[in-house]
Motif scaffolding. Structure first.
Motif, short mmCIF file in Angstrom:
data_model
loop_
_atom_site.label_atom_id
_atom_site.label_comp_id
_atom_site.label_asym_id
_atom_site.label_seq_id
_atom_site.Cartn_x
_atom_site.Cartn_y
_atom_site.Cartn_z
N PHE A 183 0.86 -1.18 0.00
CA PHE A 183 0.00 0.00 0.00
C PHE A 183 0.90 1.24 0.00
CE2 PHE A 183 -2.93 3.09 2.04
CZ PHE A 183 -3.99 2.96 1.15
N SER A 192 -7.54 8.36 4.29
CA SER A 192 -8.86 7.94 3.82
C SER A 192 -8.90 8.07 2.31
CB SER A 192 -9.98 8.77 4.46
OG SER A 192 -9.89 10.12 4.04
N TYR A 193 -9.68 7.20 1.68
CA TYR A 193 -9.83 7.28 0.22
C TYR A 193 -11.10 6.57 -0.21
CZ TYR A 193 -7.86 2.49 0.13
OH TYR A 193 -7.61 1.16 0.33
N LYS A 194 -11.59 6.95 -1.37
CA LYS A 194 -12.74 6.29 -1.98
C LYS A 194 -12.54 6.26 -3.48
CE LYS A 194 -15.54 10.52 -2.21
NZ LYS A 194 -16.84 11.15 -1.84
N ASN A 195 -13.40 5.56 -4.17
CA ASN A 195 -13.24 5.41 -5.61
C ASN A 195 -13.69 6.67 -6.34
OD1 ASN A 195 -12.96 4.52 -8.20
ND2 ASN A 195 -14.14 2.66 -7.95
N THR A 212 -6.94 7.56 -7.92
CA THR A 212 -7.61 7.59 -6.62
C THR A 212 -6.87 8.56 -5.72
OG1 THR A 212 -8.40 5.30 -6.75
CG2 THR A 212 -8.18 6.24 -4.56
N TYR A 316 -8.45 1.60 -7.73
CA TYR A 316 -9.09 1.48 -6.41
C TYR A 316 -9.07 0.05 -5.86
CZ TYR A 316 -12.63 1.88 -2.73
OH TYR A 316 -13.30 1.84 -1.54
N SER A 317 -9.46 -0.93 -6.68
CA SER A 317 -9.51 -2.31 -6.20
C SER A 317 -8.12 -2.83 -5.83
CB SER A 317 -10.15 -3.22 -7.25
OG SER A 317 -9.39 -3.23 -8.45
N LYS A 320 -7.22 -1.36 -2.39
CA LYS A 320 -7.93 -2.08 -1.34
C LYS A 320 -7.26 -3.44 -1.07
CE LYS A 320 -11.31 0.36 0.31
NZ LYS A 320 -11.35 0.67 1.77
N MET A 321 -6.89 -4.13 -2.14
CA MET A 321 -6.26 -5.44 -2.00
C MET A 321 -4.90 -5.32 -1.32
SD MET A 321 -5.51 -8.22 -5.03
CE MET A 321 -4.61 -6.99 -6.03
N GLU A 323 -3.87 -2.85 0.66
CA GLU A 323 -4.06 -2.44 2.05
C GLU A 323 -4.43 -3.66 2.91
OE1 GLU A 323 -6.92 0.36 4.87
OE2 GLU A 323 -7.27 0.30 2.70
N ARG A 324 -5.34 -4.48 2.40
CA ARG A 324 -5.77 -5.66 3.14
C ARG A 324 -4.60 -6.63 3.35
NH1 ARG A 324 -9.83 -6.42 0.33
NH2 ARG A 324 -8.99 -7.88 -1.21
#
Length: 333
Positions: A183, A192-195, A212, A316-317, A320-321, A323-324
């Motif tokens: 990440f 913080s972030y969003k698509n 993003t 974005y995806s 997220k991946m 970060e996870r």
């Protein structure tokens, strides 16, 4: 209800174990493929004196190109390199599956017999690598001569640059297993972030948002998301201080609005996942040095090169991946 719950638990347990086994099997298959490819590269190096990492760079580049084009057939062996039949057997050769090296040469084809079986088979991995190696060898085996050979083969500067970057990565790390990510910000940072990919942008003319935005405090460390080569560093009136990194999947990772760069970061430098390359800032939307026209954040974009052109796609995806995955790694420590 209790029976239903137990049944659902068993089904869930079964599928989770199947998924884990499938993932492990895929990882095993990929590891086996990498070992097979490395063996092929080293054998080609021994017969052509072209260092193995150039073959790895060409193969990796072409494999990614193949995955983005429906008009290129899927590879039949371990390699992703595709040589068009007309180029292999010769443009005027009526026999597009010809395997006689002498006849192929008479028609101006480049196909070679690399494994000594008497056939120049355009679907045989050893023949393919030996053919590419022989072509490059005709221009010489020094880095500058190989670069000339690559340009004569592809006639596209960006392709040559990407292949040489891949080769540099493989040479530096000595492995083909470089498809790992991180990440772009430390997990302990307040972000913080969003698509927002595709949203309208107005400054500098009507355009869409190609990335993003990850909002964070000023100067929070920005990290490389991949193993890659720094292709670009400097100022852009839209992106402010920005950095571009190319990975081994022909993806270009774009970091913009930086407060500045990490000391000694230079174009052409090799980076790896998690390596700090700069800091979160609010630069851009004006001449060099412009800052503060918007809240501090990292604009993160991804672009794909397919051998003919390059385009933006939604990161974005992937964020997220990554970060996870980073959180899962941290939890295991």
């Amino acid at each position: 209800m209790r029976t239903l719950f137990i049944g659902l638990f068993i089904v869930s347990f079964f599928f989770s174990n199947v998924q884990a086994a499938f993932s492990a099997e895929n990882e095993k298959d990929e590891k086996t493929l990498r070992e097979e490819r490395m063996s092929l590269y080293k054998k080609a190096e021994a017969t052509t004196h072209i260092p193995w990492y150039y073959f790895a760079g060409i193969d990796q580049y072409e494999r990614q190109v193949r995955r983005t084009h429906k008009d290129i057939p899927h590879e039949k062996g371990a390699l992703g390199i595709y040589i068009e039949p007309s180029r292999w057997v010769g443009p005027m050769n009526p026999h597009k599956e010809a395997q006689d090296e002498t006849v192929i040469s008479l028609f101006g084809g480049i196909g070679k017999d690399g494994n000594g079986d008497g056939k120049a088979d355009q679907y045989d991995d050893e023949d393919i690598l030996y053919t590419i190696g022989s072509y490059l060898q005709s221009y010489g085996i020094t880095p500058s001569q190989i670069k000339i050979g690559l340009w004569q083969y592809y006639h596209r500067d960006r392709t040559v640059s990407i292949i040489l970057g891949h080769a540099k990565l493989f040479k530096t790390f000595g492995t083909l297993d470089l498809d790992h990510h991180a990440f772009p910000l430390p997990l302990n940072a307040n972000f913080s972030y969003k698509n927002t990919w595709g949203d309208a942008r107005g400054w500098g003319g009507r355009r869409i948002h190609e990335g993003t935005d990850i909002f964070a405090n000023y100067s929070v460390p920005v990290r490389s998301t991949c193993y890659g080569i720094i292709e670009m560093k400097g100022w852009n009136r839209y992106g402010g201080w920005r950095l571009g990194i190319r990975d081994v999947n022909n993806n270009y990772h774009y970091f913009a609005h930086l407060s500045g760069f990490t000391k000694d970061i230079e174009v052409g430098q090799v980076v790896e996942p998690g390596m700090v390359v700069g800091g979160v800032g609010s630069t851009g939307y004006g001449p060099p040095g412009t800052s503060g026209k918007f809240p501090p954040h990292l604009h993160y974009g991804m672009y794909k090169d397919n051998g003919r052109t390059e385009w933006s796609f939604d990161p974005y995806s992937h964020l997220k991946m990554w970060e996870r995955a980073d959180r899962q790694k941290a939890a295991k420590k």
